[in-house]
Design an enzyme around this catalytic site. Structure first.
Site, PDB file in Angstrom:
ATOM      1  N   GLY A  45      26.903  13.157 -12.619  1.00 21.53           N
ATOM      2  CA  GLY A  45      27.091  14.434 -12.789  1.00 21.53           C
ATOM      3  C   GLY A  45      26.203  14.311 -15.477  1.00 21.53           C
ATOM      4  O   GLY A  45      25.467  15.000 -15.754  1.00 21.53           O
ATOM      5  N   GLU A  99      30.528  11.430 -20.342  1.00 24.88           N
ATOM      6  CA  GLU A  99      30.572  12.651 -18.887  1.00 24.88           C
ATOM      7  C   GLU A  99      30.146  13.411 -20.007  1.00 24.88           C
ATOM      8  O   GLU A  99      29.900  14.437 -20.630  1.00 24.88           O
ATOM      9  CB  GLU A  99      31.953  12.530 -19.482  1.00 24.88           C
ATOM     10  CG  GLU A  99      32.768  13.129 -18.582  1.00 24.88           C
ATOM     11  CD  GLU A  99      32.423  12.910 -16.545  1.00 24.88           C
ATOM     12  OE1 GLU A  99      30.883  13.026 -16.302  1.00 24.88           O
ATOM     13  OE2 GLU A  99      33.121  12.844 -15.612  1.00 24.88           O
ATOM     14  N   ASP A 100      29.808  14.838 -18.206  1.00 30.51           N
ATOM     15  CA  ASP A 100      29.132  16.016 -18.225  1.00 30.51           C
ATOM     16  C   ASP A 100      29.711  16.993 -19.214  1.00 30.51           C
ATOM     17  O   ASP A 100      29.304  17.639 -19.664  1.00 30.51           O
ATOM     18  CB  ASP A 100      27.992  16.463 -17.420  1.00 30.51           C
ATOM     19  CG  ASP A 100      29.770  16.029 -16.090  1.00 30.51           C
ATOM     20  OD1 ASP A 100      30.277  15.794 -16.361  1.00 30.51           O
ATOM     21  OD2 ASP A 100      29.269  15.996 -15.034  1.00 30.51           O
ATOM     22  N   ASP A 103      37.260  19.601 -18.189  1.00 28.56           N
ATOM     23  CA  ASP A 103      37.031  20.728 -17.260  1.00 28.56           C
ATOM     24  C   ASP A 103      39.041  20.500 -17.139  1.00 28.56           C
ATOM     25  O   ASP A 103      39.582  20.577 -18.363  1.00 28.56           O
ATOM     26  CB  ASP A 103      37.193  20.515 -15.926  1.00 28.56           C
ATOM     27  CG  ASP A 103      37.208  22.238 -15.462  1.00 28.56           C
ATOM     28  OD1 ASP A 103      37.213  22.670 -15.598  1.00 28.56           O
ATOM     29  OD2 ASP A 103      37.326  22.014 -14.586  1.00 28.56           O
ATOM     30  N   LYS A 131      35.997  22.572 -21.999  1.00 31.07           N
ATOM     31  CA  LYS A 131      35.999  23.892 -21.391  1.00 31.07           C
ATOM     32  C   LYS A 131      37.441  23.809 -21.895  1.00 31.07           C
ATOM     33  O   LYS A 131      38.975  23.650 -20.555  1.00 31.07           O
ATOM     34  CB  LYS A 131      35.782  24.093 -19.976  1.00 31.07           C
ATOM     35  CG  LYS A 131      34.412  24.661 -19.584  1.00 31.07           C
ATOM     36  CD  LYS A 131      34.612  25.168 -18.024  1.00 31.07           C
ATOM     37  CE  LYS A 131      34.032  24.155 -16.561  1.00 31.07           C
ATOM     38  NZ  LYS A 131      34.283  25.071 -15.572  1.00 31.07           N
ATOM     39  N   PHE A 152      31.818  29.067 -14.482  1.00 27.16           N
ATOM     40  CA  PHE A 152      31.494  27.210 -14.012  1.00 27.16           C
ATOM     41  C   PHE A 152      29.851  27.180 -14.054  1.00 27.16           C
ATOM     42  O   PHE A 152      28.489  28.118 -13.698  1.00 27.16           O
ATOM     43  CB  PHE A 152      31.093  27.560 -12.374  1.00 27.16           C
ATOM     44  CG  PHE A 152      31.048  26.236 -11.518  1.00 27.16           C
ATOM     45  CD1 PHE A 152      32.876  25.591 -11.707  1.00 27.16           C
ATOM     46  CD2 PHE A 152      30.298  26.024 -10.695  1.00 27.16           C
ATOM     47  CE1 PHE A 152      31.898  23.939 -10.572  1.00 27.16           C
ATOM     48  CE2 PHE A 152      29.971  24.128 -10.466  1.00 27.16           C
ATOM     49  CZ  PHE A 152      30.848  23.664 -10.124  1.00 27.16           C
ATOM     50  N   ASP A 159      25.756  19.883 -11.165  1.00 23.00           N
ATOM     51  CA  ASP A 159      25.641  20.209 -10.407  1.00 23.00           C
ATOM     52  C   ASP A 159      27.154  21.265  -8.978  1.00 23.00           C
ATOM     53  O   ASP A 159      28.025  21.849  -9.901  1.00 23.00           O
ATOM     54  CB  ASP A 159      25.595  19.364  -9.046  1.00 23.00           C
ATOM     55  CG  ASP A 159      27.112  18.939  -8.256  1.00 23.00           C
ATOM     56  OD1 ASP A 159      27.877  18.302  -9.666  1.00 23.00           O
ATOM     57  OD2 ASP A 159      27.252  18.302  -7.355  1.00 23.00           O
ATOM     58  N   ARG A 165      21.100  20.173 -10.345  1.00 23.14           N
ATOM     59  CA  ARG A 165      21.120  18.709 -11.303  1.00 23.14           C
ATOM     60  C   ARG A 165      19.876  19.110 -12.138  1.00 23.14           C
ATOM     61  O   ARG A 165      19.661  18.383 -13.417  1.00 23.14           O
ATOM     62  CB  ARG A 165      21.448  17.792 -10.358  1.00 23.14           C
ATOM     63  CG  ARG A 165      23.056  17.252  -9.489  1.00 23.14           C
ATOM     64  CD  ARG A 165      22.949  15.415 -10.045  1.00 23.14           C
ATOM     65  NE  ARG A 165      23.803  16.296  -9.176  1.00 23.14           N
ATOM     66  CZ  ARG A 165      25.231  15.692  -9.330  1.00 23.14           C
ATOM     67  NH1 ARG A 165      25.642  15.916 -10.769  1.00 23.14           N
ATOM     68  NH2 ARG A 165      26.262  16.043  -8.254  1.00 23.14           N
TER      69      ARG A 165
HETATM   70  P1  IMP Z   1      37.709  16.878 -14.577  1.00 22.93           P
HETATM   71  O1  IMP Z   1      38.479  16.202 -14.181  1.00 22.93           O
HETATM   72  O2  IMP Z   1      38.493  18.731 -13.973  1.00 22.93           O
HETATM   73  O3  IMP Z   1      38.324  17.286 -16.057  1.00 22.93           O
HETATM   74  O4  IMP Z   1      36.021  17.678 -13.852  1.00 22.93           O
HETATM   75  C1  IMP Z   1      35.664  16.801 -13.787  1.00 22.93           C
HETATM   76  C2  IMP Z   1      34.672  16.909 -13.023  1.00 22.93           C
HETATM   77  O5  IMP Z   1      34.648  18.307 -12.595  1.00 22.93           O
HETATM   78  C3  IMP Z   1      33.094  17.044 -14.137  1.00 22.93           C
HETATM   79  O6  IMP Z   1      33.346  15.591 -13.823  1.00 22.93           O
HETATM   80  C4  IMP Z   1      32.375  17.571 -12.831  1.00 22.93           C
HETATM   81  O7  IMP Z   1      31.447  16.751 -12.050  1.00 22.93           O
HETATM   82  C5  IMP Z   1      33.292  18.959 -12.601  1.00 22.93           C
HETATM   83  N1  IMP Z   1      33.179  20.064 -13.143  1.00 22.93           N
HETATM   84  C6  IMP Z   1      33.882  21.180 -13.551  1.00 22.93           C
HETATM   85  N2  IMP Z   1      33.536  22.003 -14.320  1.00 22.93           N
HETATM   86  C7  IMP Z   1      32.393  21.841 -13.700  1.00 22.93           C
HETATM   87  C8  IMP Z   1      30.932  22.736 -13.976  1.00 22.93           C
HETATM   88  O8  IMP Z   1      31.352  23.914 -14.749  1.00 22.93           O
HETATM   89  N3  IMP Z   1      29.855  22.501 -13.568  1.00 22.93           N
HETATM   90  C9  IMP Z   1      30.106  21.835 -13.324  1.00 22.93           C
HETATM   91  N4  IMP Z   1      30.680  20.302 -12.535  1.00 22.93           N
HETATM   92  C10 IMP Z   1      32.147  20.270 -12.920  1.00 22.93           C
HETATM   93 MG    MG Z   2      31.129  14.804 -12.919  1.00 23.81          MG
END
Ligand code: IMP
Ligand code: MG
Length: 175
Positions: A45, A99-100, A103, A131, A152, A159, A165
């Site tokens: 990402g 990191e992208d 979440d 977020k 999202f 993606d 992407r």
């Molecule tokens: P976390 O572990 O829940 O913080 O999630 C992080 C990962 O979930 C990111 O590195 C993304 O790959 C994916 N992700 C979370 N939200 C989104 C979104 O809105 N669009 C695309 N990928 C997301």
């Molecule tokens: Mg990711």
């Protein structure tokens, strides 16, 4: 402009992303003056953001890549795998994880925990998007591009099952 089926609206244009990335690069160059940090890209990402971010950092630096996986479709699986099989040693280095998105916070928590075991000198995180309303574990990125609502997003590296992407902007995906 190419706006594929599934995109609800454009959240950040490529110009807005470019501007914010430049600001982050300037901030990092200022904060790491006199050091040679290792920028660590979290695949896949962050790849698009990463290549723009390192080029906006006017400073000496090195790069490396790790991989995590936590999502299937648009739902978090809750399990995070960190793959560092091909990385160099992080011992004694000033690491900047790129990191992208942050979440739930699970991925970055898992990445930071795994990397701390490799004894870096310092460890900071940069996220293109945050977020905060979605957090389930207590995690705060050190540098954030954009704080967004519970949407999202796709494009600019983000993606849905590996699609979108390549879009130069960040769009909201119709869920
Ligand atoms: P976390 O572990 O829940 O913080 O999630 C992080 C990962 O979930 C990111 O590195 C993304 O790959 C994916 N992700 C979370 N939200 C989104 C979104 O809105 N669009 C695309 N990928 C997301
Ligand atoms: Mg990711």
């Amino acid at each position: 402009m190419y706006v594929p089926e599934g995109i609800d609206k454009i959240l950040f244009t490529k110009e807005q992303i470019h501007l914010r990335t430049r600001e982050l690069g300037e901030q990092l160059a200022h904060d790491y003056a006199g050091k040679v940090p290792l920028f660590l890209c979290v695949l896949r990402g962050a790849s698009v953001f990463f290549t723009d971010l390192i080029r906006s950092c006017e400073m000496p630096l090195t790069i490396d890549f790790i991989r995590t996986k936590s999502y299937v479709g648009t739902e978090s699986s809750g399990k995070v795998e960190v793959d560092m099989a091909e990385t160099e040693s992080f011992e004694g280095k000033d690491l900047i994880i790129v990191e992208d998105i942050c979440d739930t916070g699970r991925s970055l928590t898992a990445v930071c925990n795994a990397i701390r075991e490799m004894n870096p000198k310092s460890l900071k995180t940069v996220c293109l998007c945050d977020k905060p309303s979605r957090r389930v574990v207590d995690f705060q990125p050190d540098y954030t591009g954009f704080v967004i609502d519970d949407l999202f997003v796709v494009g600019y590296g983000f993606d849905v099952d590996e699609h979108f992407r390549n879009l130069p902007y960040i769009g909201v995906f119709k869920t």
